[in-house]
Scaffold this active site. Sequence first.
Site, PDB file in Angstrom:
ATOM      1  N   LYS A  81      47.840  91.031  37.284  1.00 63.05           N
ATOM      2  CA  LYS A  81      47.616  89.790  36.228  1.00 63.05           C
ATOM      3  C   LYS A  81      46.947  90.129  34.915  1.00 63.05           C
ATOM      4  O   LYS A  81      46.011  91.136  34.980  1.00 63.05           O
ATOM      5  CB  LYS A  81      46.655  88.763  37.081  1.00 63.05           C
ATOM      6  CG  LYS A  81      46.366  87.489  36.039  1.00 63.05           C
ATOM      7  CD  LYS A  81      46.980  86.285  36.541  1.00 63.05           C
ATOM      8  CE  LYS A  81      47.213  85.207  35.594  1.00 63.05           C
ATOM      9  NZ  LYS A  81      47.949  85.518  34.358  1.00 63.05           N
ATOM     10  N   LYS A 105      37.503  92.867  35.930  1.00 61.29           N
ATOM     11  CA  LYS A 105      37.405  91.220  35.802  1.00 61.29           C
ATOM     12  C   LYS A 105      37.641  90.595  36.836  1.00 61.29           C
ATOM     13  O   LYS A 105      36.744  89.795  37.251  1.00 61.29           O
ATOM     14  CB  LYS A 105      38.282  90.883  34.324  1.00 61.29           C
ATOM     15  CG  LYS A 105      37.425  89.775  33.861  1.00 61.29           C
ATOM     16  CD  LYS A 105      38.361  89.185  32.783  1.00 61.29           C
ATOM     17  CE  LYS A 105      38.494  90.010  31.658  1.00 61.29           C
ATOM     18  NZ  LYS A 105      39.453  89.303  30.512  1.00 61.29           N
ATOM     19  N   LYS A 117      48.300  94.934  32.103  1.00 64.10           N
ATOM     20  CA  LYS A 117      48.188  94.494  30.554  1.00 64.10           C
ATOM     21  C   LYS A 117      49.414  94.669  30.097  1.00 64.10           C
ATOM     22  O   LYS A 117      50.353  95.509  30.319  1.00 64.10           O
ATOM     23  CB  LYS A 117      47.048  95.069  29.884  1.00 64.10           C
ATOM     24  CG  LYS A 117      46.755  94.365  28.325  1.00 64.10           C
ATOM     25  CD  LYS A 117      45.880  92.962  28.788  1.00 64.10           C
ATOM     26  CE  LYS A 117      45.347  92.231  27.636  1.00 64.10           C
ATOM     27  NZ  LYS A 117      44.491  91.300  27.994  1.00 64.10           N
ATOM     28  N   THR A 202      38.956  80.305  27.521  1.00 63.23           N
ATOM     29  CA  THR A 202      38.164  81.514  27.322  1.00 63.23           C
ATOM     30  C   THR A 202      36.848  81.389  26.485  1.00 63.23           C
ATOM     31  O   THR A 202      35.871  81.826  26.947  1.00 63.23           O
ATOM     32  CB  THR A 202      39.060  82.653  26.955  1.00 63.23           C
ATOM     33  OG1 THR A 202      40.179  82.720  27.685  1.00 63.23           O
ATOM     34  CG2 THR A 202      38.324  84.002  26.590  1.00 63.23           C
ATOM     35  N   ASN A 262      41.701  81.886  18.870  1.00 62.84           N
ATOM     36  CA  ASN A 262      41.529  81.082  20.210  1.00 62.84           C
ATOM     37  C   ASN A 262      40.052  81.053  20.922  1.00 62.84           C
ATOM     38  O   ASN A 262      39.516  79.886  21.233  1.00 62.84           O
ATOM     39  CB  ASN A 262      42.597  81.702  21.130  1.00 62.84           C
ATOM     40  CG  ASN A 262      42.832  80.796  22.286  1.00 62.84           C
ATOM     41  OD1 ASN A 262      42.148  79.726  22.621  1.00 62.84           O
ATOM     42  ND2 ASN A 262      43.633  81.310  23.352  1.00 62.84           N
ATOM     43  N   SER A 401      43.599  80.281  34.448  1.00 61.15           N
ATOM     44  CA  SER A 401      45.182  80.797  34.790  1.00 61.15           C
ATOM     45  C   SER A 401      45.571  80.885  36.136  1.00 61.15           C
ATOM     46  O   SER A 401      46.464  80.524  36.724  1.00 61.15           O
ATOM     47  CB  SER A 401      45.353  82.387  34.174  1.00 61.15           C
ATOM     48  OG  SER A 401      45.654  82.455  33.022  1.00 61.15           O
TER      49      SER A 401
END
Length: 469
Positions: A81, A105, A117, A202, A262, A401
């Site tokens: 992810k 993470k 990523k 976030t 964001n 997510s």
Amino acid sequence: MTISETQQMMKQMMVHIEKDEEFLPKLRGDDRVKVFQSATEVLTTTDKVVKSYIRVSRDDRKIERIPAYRIQHNNIAGFYKGGIRFSEMVNEEEVENLAVLMTLKNALHNLPYGGAKGGVVLNPKDYSERELNLVSKKYVQRFAPDIGPTHDIPAPDMGTDERIMDWMVGEYKTIHPGGNYLGAFTGKSIDNGGAKGRREATGRGVYRSYWWLVHQWARKQKDQEELIPKGVHFQQYKKLKEVYEKSHDGHPVQLAVQGFGNVGSVAALMAYECPDINHHVVSVSDHIATLFHKDGLDIPKLIAFQENYGQLPNTEQQLEEYGIEAEILERDEILTLHVDVLILAAIEDVITRKNVEEMKAEIFVEGANAPITTEADHYLYEQGKVVIPDILANAGGVMVSYLEWKQDRITQYYSEQEVLEEMYTQMEDSCKRVFNEYFSRGINGIRHTCYINALKRLFTLMYKHGKLF
Ligand code: NAD
């Protein structure tokens, strides 16, 4: 922080875990040494690096060939992810480092995911809507065999947003008719299966990690101060306590936010509106300029401007038109302002060996990934400054997510309040675990504590899966 710096720190923390006799005590002697060696080897190498080229016909009919990546670091804790970044700064080493940080993470926050990523080397501001749509669809075509709801689930990152995720999911659906296409991407629009509150998650989580440390931890240590190790840990505690007390003695906490996208704009708004800590958000910045006002900026007005123009105002005329009181400074001046708290929510490597000695903030919160290099991080630690690291602070997005991925599998949708409550509970659980361990065990840095927690989880899973002998 580069990939080799991240790997180096992982190796050091694995040595630390190996020496901790309370961790898997049955594993002893030569066996322990060998098992730790093989786990370190697995965790410091990447599973898969895919580089491809996207060919797009630009609006002027010229064909452009754009490098694109998907890098899967490790999936021991669950499906790969991680976001997809559109930026002209994208390169293989950076994408790989970000994939490793995703593994750490997700492990730190006990999410059932591994780390990956993606990146495309382009500045989205230089491309029309049609061109971006083509790039997004071609990205999915190129990486189709590597992406999927039970394999690798991308999300937005710098330069990408829900519109791009919607296009990508549409293309995935065309390529895989009849499949569970919605779960293949997160960060989609709400109409398209996205979770309510994902866009803000976030930034909200970043602010929550800082809020928790000051308001829920430092505020409550008065009767247990003697348990905090002397030296750096105590110095840090005093700084956190001072921030809390200052705010309650009628002196607003001075806070600055680098990056107003964001993550940064939402974190700035949270600080501006926070009822528990009295802030003046004295400065915010973007890729062009820094804005400053000693009595605090009007964040809602700046957000309104940003929504209209895609950037902060950077001329006196724009400030006047929107009735915004601020001084315009050079872009990087935000880093060295006299503030209590600096939230870094822009790009990597903004605080380095070269400028770290000029930093005046006492608390740094990493909203962006890897904004502080290892050397600079070490210097700040030695100075008794507090750094809330990326893998702890900026996980709100991937937490939500996960809820989005879950709701798309069962087609039963969470309300915004449920999403927020779940994310805050999870973020606070992680903060509690990390900060309590850090301050009670005297570990050399909050980042080290996060790495130790994450690596222990990954190690345990590999061991239990019978992968280490
Ligand atoms: P974004 O593209 O929405 O915003 C980035 C902001 O940084 C913009 O305001 C841009 O102008 C500014 N910026 C770029 N270069 C700058 C510079 N040199 N100095 C000052 N400002 C600069 O991106 P975002 O989604 O807000 O992501 C920001 C950071 O947070 C990235 O490092 C990203 O990897 C990380 N992050 C994002 C998410 C997410 O859910 N969006 C999750 C975890 C981590």
